[in-house]
Design a protein around this motif. Structure first.
Motif: not given
Length: 392
Positions: A37-46, A242-254
Motif C-alpha cells: 500500500e505504501l509503495m503504491h501511494a509513493i508510485r502515484l506521487g504521495v 491555506e491547506v498544505t497537505c491532508v493526511l489519510s490513514g489509507m489501508n487498501s489499494l482501492e
C-alpha cells in the motif's frame, strides 16, 4: 498529483499518508500489506509520510519499507516527539535517536511536538532547554522542519502559533470541525503568518464515511456527479488554499487510488455553491444523529480498568447512524469475546482518559450513557457465558 509548497519551497503532495492505521496482523503490523500500500501511494506521487513514536510498530515499519525499496530520498518523513512521556533533555535526545534508528534514517524532514496542548506545556519544554536542542538539530540537519500537532480550541492554537517561529503545524480539520478545534479561524491565522498547515482527521476517523446516518448517505447518492462521501470531504479541504497537505490513514489499494484521483483534480477554488450546499445538508443530518464526537484516535487509551473507549463510542454512535442490533452485535464481538473483557461497565471513573482526550469529551458521563444502551440483558448474559466457557 497536486503539490503545495512549504516555507522552504519544497513541494508536498496535497495527499499525505497517515501511518497510524496500518493493518495489524496478530500482535504487529501486516508488513507485506503495508509495503504494498505504501509503495503504491509513493508510485502515484504521495511524498509526505506521517508517523509517531507512540503508534505501535509504525516507525519501524515505515523505516523498513523505505530502506527495502531504496526510496527514502523520494519522500518527506514526519514523526513526533512524545514530550508528555519525557522528563528531561536526556530523555528527549534518547527518544529522538531511537526514532532515527526505527526509521533507518539520519534526519527527520518534519518533526512535531506531539499533541502540544497549551502554552504552559511549551513553556515547560522551553525551561528544559528544548529551544537550544531544536536549534542544534536544525543546524546539523538532523531535523529539517520543526512544528507541532494540536487538538484544542482556536484561541490557544493562535497563542501557540505566536509562541515560536514554527516551520509548520498540524491540526484536526474537516467540514464537521470547521468551527471547533483550531478551526477555519486557526487555519487562516497560521497561513497568514506563512506557516504551512497539515490536516489530520479529514474524515474524523472514518466517521464521515462509514458512520454517516442513512439520510446523509442518501444525499451523497443523489449527487449528480456520483462523488463519494470521502471525495467530497477531501474536495472541501483542497478547495482552501491555506491547506498544505491532508493526511489519510489509507489501508487498501482501492482507497489509495481513489484518494490520489481526488488529489489530482481538486484544486483550490473549485468548490461550487451547490457543493457547499450539499455539505451543509450533510452536516445538518449528522448533527441529528451523533451522540459522541469521538474520532477513534486512541489517545484516551490504555484505560487503567481495561475499557475499550474508542470501540464503545463507535458502537454507541453506530446505534444511531446505522442500526441498534448491528451496533450491539459489534460491541459484543469487540468487548466480550476476549480473555480480558473490555466492557464500558468496567469504568472506575478515574478520569485519566479525559485528561488525554483531544476532543475534550466528558468520557465518564458518555460511557454511562453507552452502557445503558449497549449492555442490555442479552449482552450481560452472553458476556457471562463467554467468560464461563472461555469462548474468546
Amino acid at each position: 498529483m497536486q503539490y503545495r509548497k512549504d516555507r522552504r519551497g519544497n513541494d508536498l503532495s496535497v495527499l499525505g499518508y497517515g501511518c497510524m492505521r496500518f493493518t495489524r496482523k496478530g500482535t504487529g503490523i501486516d508488513l507485506e500489506k503495508a509495503e504494498r500500500e505504501l509503495m503504491h501511494a509513493i508510485r502515484l506521487g504521495v511524498n509526505y509520510l506521517d508517523t509517531a513514536y507512540i503508534y505501535p510498530g509504525s516507525e519501524a515499519a515505515v523505516g523498513e519499507i523505505l530502506q527495502k525499496n531504496g526510496c527514502r530520498d523520494k519522500v518527506y518523513l514526519a514523526t513526533k516527539l512524545p514530550h508528555y512521556l519525557i522528563k528531561s533533555m536526556e530523555g528527549i535526545e534518547k527518544t529522538f535517536q531511537e526514532e532515527l534508528r526505527r526509521l533507518k534514517t539520519d534526519h527527520i524532514d518534519y518533526y512535531l511536538m506531539h499533541m502540544l496542548t497549551d502554552t504552559l506545556t511549551w513553556e515547560k519544554l522551553k525551561n528544559m532547554g528544548i529551544e537550544d536542542w531544536i536549534s542544534e538539530k536544525i543546524k546539523s540537519g538532523a531535523i529539517r522542519n520543526i512544528g507541532f500537532s494540536y487538538h484544542g480550541h482556536t484561541g490557544m492554537f493562535c497563542r501557540l502559533i505566536d509562541a515560536y517561529d514554527w516551520d509548520f503545524c498540524q491540526i484536526q480539520y474537516n467540514y464537521m470541525d470547521e468551527h471547533s478545534q483550531a478551526g477555519r479561524e486557526g487555519l487562516l491565522y497560521a497561513a497568514a503568518k506563512g506557516i504551512p498547515v497539515i490536516i489530520m482527521e479529514p474524515l474524523r476517523g472514518g466517521r464521515l464515511v462509514d458512520l454517516l446516518p442513512k439520510s446523509a448517505k442518501r444525499l451523497f447518492e443523489q449527487d449528480g456527479e456520483r462523488r463519494t462521501a470521502a471525495e467530497l470531504a477531501f474536495r472541501w479541504l483542497y478547495n482552501q488554499p491555506e491547506v498544505t497537505c491532508v493526511l489519510s490513514g489509507m489501508n487498501s489499494l482501492e482507497m489509495i487510488t481513489e484518494n490520489v484521483k481526488t488529489a489530482e483534480k481538486a484544486f483550490a477554488g473549485h468548490f461550487s455553491k451547490e457543493d457547499e450546499a450539499l455539505i451543509e445538508q450533510v452536516k445538518a443530518e449528522i448533527h441529528k444523529n451523533v451522540k459522541v464526537g469521538c474520532t477513534g484516535c486512541g489517545y484516551c487509551m490504555p484505560c487503567p480498568a481495561g475499557v475499550d473507549i474508542p470501540v464503545t463510542f463507535r458502537c454507541y454512535n453506530e446505534m444511531y447512524s446505522e442500526s441498534k442490533s448491528g451496533a450491539r452485535k459489534e460491541y459484543l464481538q469487540c468487548t466480550a469475546f476476549r480473555k480480558n473483557q473490555s466492557s464500558a461497565s468496567r469504568c472506575i471513573a478515574c478520569g485519566k482518559c479525559e485528561q488525554r482526550c483531544p476532543q475534550q469529551i466528558a468520557i465518564r458521563e458518555e460511557l454511562k450513557k453507552a452502557v445503558k444502551e449497549l449492555e442490555t440483558l442479552p449482552y450481560k448474559t452472553a458476556k457471562k457465558a463467554i467468560a464461563l466457557f472461555k469462548l474468546w
